[in-house]
Enzyme design. Structure first.
Site, mmCIF file in Angstrom:
data_model
loop_
_atom_site.group_PDB
_atom_site.id
_atom_site.type_symbol
_atom_site.label_atom_id
_atom_site.label_comp_id
_atom_site.label_asym_id
_atom_site.label_seq_id
_atom_site.Cartn_x
_atom_site.Cartn_y
_atom_site.Cartn_z
ATOM 1 N N ASN A 157 -26.820 37.049 -32.197
ATOM 2 C CA ASN A 157 -27.101 36.187 -31.314
ATOM 3 C C ASN A 157 -26.373 35.500 -30.200
ATOM 4 O O ASN A 157 -25.367 35.319 -30.327
ATOM 5 C CB ASN A 157 -27.970 35.075 -32.073
ATOM 6 C CG ASN A 157 -28.665 33.615 -31.986
ATOM 7 O OD1 ASN A 157 -28.802 34.008 -30.634
ATOM 8 N ND2 ASN A 157 -28.907 32.728 -32.735
ATOM 9 N N TRP A 158 -26.960 36.817 -29.298
ATOM 10 C CA TRP A 158 -25.691 35.707 -27.838
ATOM 11 C C TRP A 158 -26.235 34.475 -27.246
ATOM 12 O O TRP A 158 -25.216 34.253 -26.820
ATOM 13 C CB TRP A 158 -26.272 37.124 -27.378
ATOM 14 C CG TRP A 158 -26.335 38.577 -27.360
ATOM 15 C CD1 TRP A 158 -25.250 38.881 -28.501
ATOM 16 C CD2 TRP A 158 -26.379 39.822 -26.632
ATOM 17 N NE1 TRP A 158 -25.477 40.584 -28.854
ATOM 18 C CE2 TRP A 158 -25.416 41.203 -27.580
ATOM 19 C CE3 TRP A 158 -26.616 40.028 -25.574
ATOM 20 C CZ2 TRP A 158 -25.799 42.078 -26.973
ATOM 21 C CZ3 TRP A 158 -26.925 41.242 -24.538
ATOM 22 C CH2 TRP A 158 -26.363 42.625 -25.384
ATOM 23 N N LYS A 159 -26.797 33.987 -27.946
ATOM 24 C CA LYS A 159 -27.647 32.119 -27.501
ATOM 25 C C LYS A 159 -28.072 32.968 -25.918
ATOM 26 O O LYS A 159 -27.963 34.017 -25.469
ATOM 27 C CB LYS A 159 -26.670 31.436 -27.934
ATOM 28 C CG LYS A 159 -26.322 31.563 -29.042
ATOM 29 C CD LYS A 159 -25.665 30.336 -29.787
ATOM 30 C CE LYS A 159 -25.513 31.032 -31.679
ATOM 31 N NZ LYS A 159 -24.658 29.624 -32.297
ATOM 32 N N HIS B 233 -33.928 28.747 -35.142
ATOM 33 C CA HIS B 233 -32.618 28.623 -35.016
ATOM 34 C C HIS B 233 -32.189 27.069 -35.197
ATOM 35 O O HIS B 233 -33.016 26.251 -34.402
ATOM 36 C CB HIS B 233 -32.132 29.210 -34.416
ATOM 37 C CG HIS B 233 -30.652 29.390 -34.438
ATOM 38 N ND1 HIS B 233 -29.743 28.036 -33.672
ATOM 39 C CD2 HIS B 233 -29.694 29.862 -34.457
ATOM 40 C CE1 HIS B 233 -28.020 28.614 -33.684
ATOM 41 N NE2 HIS B 233 -28.228 29.488 -34.297
ATOM 42 N N GLU C 110 -30.653 25.391 -33.400
ATOM 43 C CA GLU C 110 -30.720 24.997 -32.322
ATOM 44 C C GLU C 110 -31.979 24.024 -31.615
ATOM 45 O O GLU C 110 -32.161 23.805 -30.662
ATOM 46 C CB GLU C 110 -29.939 25.900 -31.273
ATOM 47 C CG GLU C 110 -28.307 25.637 -31.824
ATOM 48 C CD GLU C 110 -27.123 26.946 -31.596
ATOM 49 O OE1 GLU C 110 -27.872 28.128 -30.627
ATOM 50 O OE2 GLU C 110 -26.151 27.255 -31.899
ATOM 51 N N GLU D 203 -27.812 29.315 -42.057
ATOM 52 C CA GLU D 203 -26.489 29.622 -41.008
ATOM 53 C C GLU D 203 -26.655 27.097 -41.275
ATOM 54 O O GLU D 203 -27.359 26.743 -40.671
ATOM 55 C CB GLU D 203 -27.488 29.031 -39.803
ATOM 56 C CG GLU D 203 -27.269 30.969 -39.614
ATOM 57 C CD GLU D 203 -27.266 30.752 -37.823
ATOM 58 O OE1 GLU D 203 -26.298 31.994 -37.473
ATOM 59 O OE2 GLU D 203 -28.370 30.384 -37.172
ATOM 60 N N GLY E 239 -20.217 27.033 -34.297
ATOM 61 C CA GLY E 239 -20.124 27.242 -33.318
ATOM 62 C C GLY E 239 -18.604 26.636 -33.395
ATOM 63 O O GLY E 239 -17.739 25.321 -32.596
ATOM 64 N N SER F 273 -19.521 30.475 -37.969
ATOM 65 C CA SER F 273 -18.223 30.815 -36.960
ATOM 66 C C SER F 273 -17.822 32.631 -38.323
ATOM 67 O O SER F 273 -16.683 32.484 -38.718
ATOM 68 C CB SER F 273 -17.341 29.427 -37.328
ATOM 69 O OG SER F 273 -18.003 28.520 -36.603
HETATM 70 P P1 13P Z 1 -21.451 31.330 -34.527
HETATM 71 O O1 13P Z 1 -21.562 32.659 -35.061
HETATM 72 O O2 13P Z 1 -21.291 31.074 -33.050
HETATM 73 O O3 13P Z 1 -21.087 29.812 -34.902
HETATM 74 O O4 13P Z 1 -22.857 31.264 -34.463
HETATM 75 C C1 13P Z 1 -23.573 31.166 -35.640
HETATM 76 C C2 13P Z 1 -24.685 31.351 -34.899
HETATM 77 O O5 13P Z 1 -25.878 29.969 -34.950
HETATM 78 C C3 13P Z 1 -25.672 32.446 -35.121
HETATM 79 O O6 13P Z 1 -26.877 32.532 -35.424
#
Ligand code: 13P
Length: 282
Positions: A35-37, A127, A129, A199, A205, A245
């Site tokens: 997931n490149w966000k 997600h 976020e 997650e 993160g 993470s």
């Molecule tokens: P990180 O691997 O940066 O913690 O992010 C996880 C994530 O939100 C994947 O969708």
């Protein structure tokens, strides 16, 4: 022994799961999704994709063909990166979100039909976020799941608890409720197309990953919950990914858990070497 083969609308083989009933050995689809966000320019996205395709072809090629890699770039890079996959067989294209409406006057939104017309194969839905910053509810997420399936794409449904909920001991009920409210309206045949990503929000993160015990406990609970609605066989076939993470130095331990079938990777998916190392961690 049972085999399930699913086809997309072009009648290409889409995914494949094997379930061996006789000796309790169950093979689920292994998946590592990036997931490149909201990261990377066009040029950066092109370089990252070319590097991943190159390293994958050299190193994952023959002995790890059973691992699926899914790249989920921002919408704007979708057609650019798809053209770089070439004939690579185990890399798939995903989107990070989808509109909850079919079409019309929703400025700035991207519909299921549009994504499908760009040969997007997977869509990350729900997600944390999006739940946190865009106030997505379980009900809206259910609509997105339906729209994704209606266009023959496969949802990667995300669930996860806050640290506060975990400290209060409410994390398992919370996740079960997220799953029930967004997925339990599906038919068995539609549910079989869903990938789950657990997650924990406190691990995203933060560099603070869930321990393998915490991940295994939650994945097993999720599988039990799925079985209570869709039956044990479907639960046993569902791929449940861990996210939060996940890095090359902890992926092996997490992926060794019996109910963890891969990862949804954020930060480490932006580095080609790290991403492929994670995919080699089964
Ligand atoms: P990180 O691997 O940066 O913690 O992010 C996880 C994530 O939100 C994947 O969708």
């Amino acid at each position: 022994m049972e085999f399930s083969v699913f086809f997309n609308k072009k009648k290409e083989k889409f995914y494949f799961k094997i379930h061996l009933n006789s000796n309790q050995t169950i093979m689920r689809q292994k998946i590592v999704a990036g997931n490149w966000k909201m990261n990377l320019t066009k040029e950066e996205a092109q370089s990252l994709t070319s590097e991943i395709v190159g390293i994958n072809n050299d190193e994952l090629g023959t002995n790890q063909q059973d691992v699926k890699l899914i790249l989920c770039p921002p919408f704007i890079h979708i057609s650019t990166i798809k053209s770089l996959f070439k004939s690579t067989k185990n890399i798939y294209l995903g989107a990070q979100n989808i509109a909850s409406q079919d079409k019309g006057a929703y400025t700035g939104e991207i519909s299921a039909e549009m994504l499908s017309s760009y040969q997007v194969e997977y869509v990350i839905i729900g997600h944390s976020e999006r739940r946190q910053y865009f106030e997505e509810t379980n009900q809206e997420i259910a609509q997105k799941i339906d729209l994704t399936l209606s266009k023959n794409m496969l949802p990667i449904f995300c669930c996860g608890e806050t640290l506060e909920l975990r400290k209060k001991g409410n994390h398992i009920d919370f996740i079960k409720n997220q799953i029930s409210e967004s997925l339990f309206h599906l038919s068995n045949s539609d549910f079989e197309k869903v990938v789950i990503a657990y997650e924990p929000i406190w691990a995203i993160g933060t560099g603070k990953t869930a321990s393998s015990q915490q991940a295994q406990e939650m994945h097993a609970e999720i599988r039990k919950h799925i079985a209570s609605k869709f039956g044990q066989q479907i639960a046993d076939q569902t791929s449940i990914l861990y996210g939060g993470s996940c890095k090359p130095n902890n992926a092996k331990e997490i992926f060794a858990c019996p109910d963890v079938d891969g990862g949804l990777i954020g930060g480490a998916a932006l580095k080609s070497r790290d991403f492929v190392e994670i995919a080699k961690s089964f």
